[in-house]
Scaffold this active site. Structure first.
Site, PDB file in Angstrom:
ATOM      1  N   PRO A  18       0.849  -1.193   0.000  1.00 14.31           N
ATOM      2  CG  PRO A  18       0.079  -0.971   2.190  1.00 14.31           C
ATOM      3  CD  PRO A  18       0.858  -1.882   1.299  1.00 14.31           C
ATOM      4  CG  MET A  19       3.730   1.986  -1.932  1.00 16.02           C
ATOM      5  SD  MET A  19       4.928   1.741  -3.271  1.00 16.02           S
ATOM      6  CE  MET A  19       3.915   0.749  -4.408  1.00 16.02           C
ATOM      7  CD  GLN A  72      -1.811   0.085   5.015  1.00 20.39           C
ATOM      8  OE1 GLN A  72      -1.458   1.209   4.669  1.00 20.39           O
ATOM      9  NE2 GLN A  72      -0.949  -0.907   5.202  1.00 20.39           N
ATOM     10  CB  CYS A 102       2.579   5.264   7.895  1.00 22.33           C
ATOM     11  SG  CYS A 102       2.943   6.769   6.952  1.00 22.33           S
ATOM     12  CG  ASN A 202       7.811  -3.855   2.734  1.00 25.96           C
ATOM     13  OD1 ASN A 202       7.604  -2.823   3.370  1.00 25.96           O
ATOM     14  ND2 ASN A 202       7.950  -3.850   1.433  1.00 25.96           N
ATOM     15  CG  ASP A 204      16.624  -2.327   1.763  1.00 24.11           C
ATOM     16  OD1 ASP A 204      16.064  -1.254   1.453  1.00 24.11           O
ATOM     17  OD2 ASP A 204      17.511  -2.396   2.626  1.00 24.11           O
TER      18      ASP A 204
END
Length: 341
Positions: A18-19, A72, A102, A202, A204
């Site tokens: 989710p971005m 989300q 976040c 999650n 890298d």
């Protein structure tokens, strides 16, 4: 362990993270077409949902082609987040995800997102409230801790599981790291050891090879891709191939790249119903679609100045026609289907 969440039973899936301002409906559908196994919406403010803010309600829009999809939500208040979860459930996703990671100031410093890592009792109460108020499976995305001195991911994973959470996706950085330094994948492996629910990794996994390596070195059940998917929309298919063969897929042709780019852009323009806005917001994706093409840097600079779909289509057609070793191609759905295969 497979990534078993509700009715989903996915074998080593690759998830679209989710971005904010990235994981909108057109990008989610695009990523599903290009190999993503599960996608998540942009994070949505719980306060905005309960207040019926149009922009937040629009983010609840999902479609069957993108399934399975998770919505989300984030917030700082237990009751509000619980109410927002009920609203999100009515949109018909496959699961509800709570953002507990976040790191940005206007979220974390207001007690939401990673800010809840400093308030474990409130965090636990919030998770329990969401699980209680929805019938859908609930997952969590979180970080290792607020800083290096307060890493509690193992305790938190056990707590989430006790609350009824069905999977935890871990960004292997602290809040204070933001997106700097290296993600510490060791903590993903350690979380996997203490959990009996699926653990997603999650942080890298910026290339297909690194995504495959995260599976191998941590034993995680899923890998969530964020910035890597912006940099290379084909990373999902490429990571699956790398994991199966330890070798890269052949590079996509320029025809395929431009076809996929235009299909995504056309979808964005139609979805947002504001051509200029859609083109401005799409600019972040040009680099990923045109990666490796000779003259791509100059082309991107030109595309950044264009404000109509027709201009972009014409410029890309000209670029394709003038590129050696390519055929003039119309970016229709058949070409896109070939790119997604």
């Amino acid at each position: 362990m497979s990534y078993h969440v509700g009715n989903l039973n996915l074998d080593h899936p690759l998830l679209l993270a989710p971005m904010e301002d990235v994981s909108d409906l057109p990008f989610r559908v695009t990523c599903r077409r290009l190999g993503a196994d599960l996608v998540y919406t942009e994070f949505i403010s719980s306060e905005a949902l309960v207040r019926d803010v149009p922009g937040a309600l629009r983010k609840l829009t999902i479609c069957d082609e993108e399934r399975p999809v998770g919505i989300q939500i984030f917030g700082a208040t237990v009751e509000v987040v619980g109410a927002a979860a009920e609203i999100a459930e009515q949109a018909g996703p496959d699961l509800i995800d709570i953002n507990l990671g976040c790191p940005v100031k206007n979220v974390a410093l207001k007690g939401a997102g990673a800010g809840l890592l400093k308030e474990p009792k409130t965090m636990e109460a919030m998770v329990r409230e969401v699980v209680k108020r929805v019938s859908l499976p609930v997952t969590v995305k979180t970080r290792l801790g607020w800083d290096d001195a307060s890493i509690r991911i193992l305790e938190n994973v056990r707590m989430f599981e006790d609350c009824g959470v069905q999977a935890v996706n871990i960004h292997a950085r602290t809040r204070c790291q933001m997106y700097k330094g290296e993600a510490d994948w060791v903590w993903i492996a350690r979380a996997k050891e203490v959990a009996s629910i699926p653990i997603g990794g999650n942080g890298d996994a910026m290339t297909a090879e690194l995504a495959a390596r995260m599976f191998e070195t941590t034993g995680c059940d899923a890998v969530m891709l964020g910035r890597g998917a912006i940099a290379d929309p084909w990373i999902f298919a490429e990571a699956k191939h790398w994991r199966a063969t330890s070798a890269p897929l052949p590079p996509r042709t320029l025809d395929e790249r431009i076809a996929a780019c235009l299909e995504h852009l056309r979808f964005s323009v139609a979805y947002k119903a504001d051509e200029r806005r859609a083109l401005v917001e799409f600019r972040k994706f040009y680099k990923g679609y045109l990666r490796g093409a000779a003259g791509a840097a100059q082309l991107r600079s030109e595309l950044m100045t264009l404000t109509t779909l027709a201009e972009v289509e014409e410029r890309l057609a000209t670029f394709l026609a003038q590129s050696p070793g390519t055929e003039s191609a119309d970016a229709d759905s058949a070409a896109y289907a070939g790119a997604a295969s």
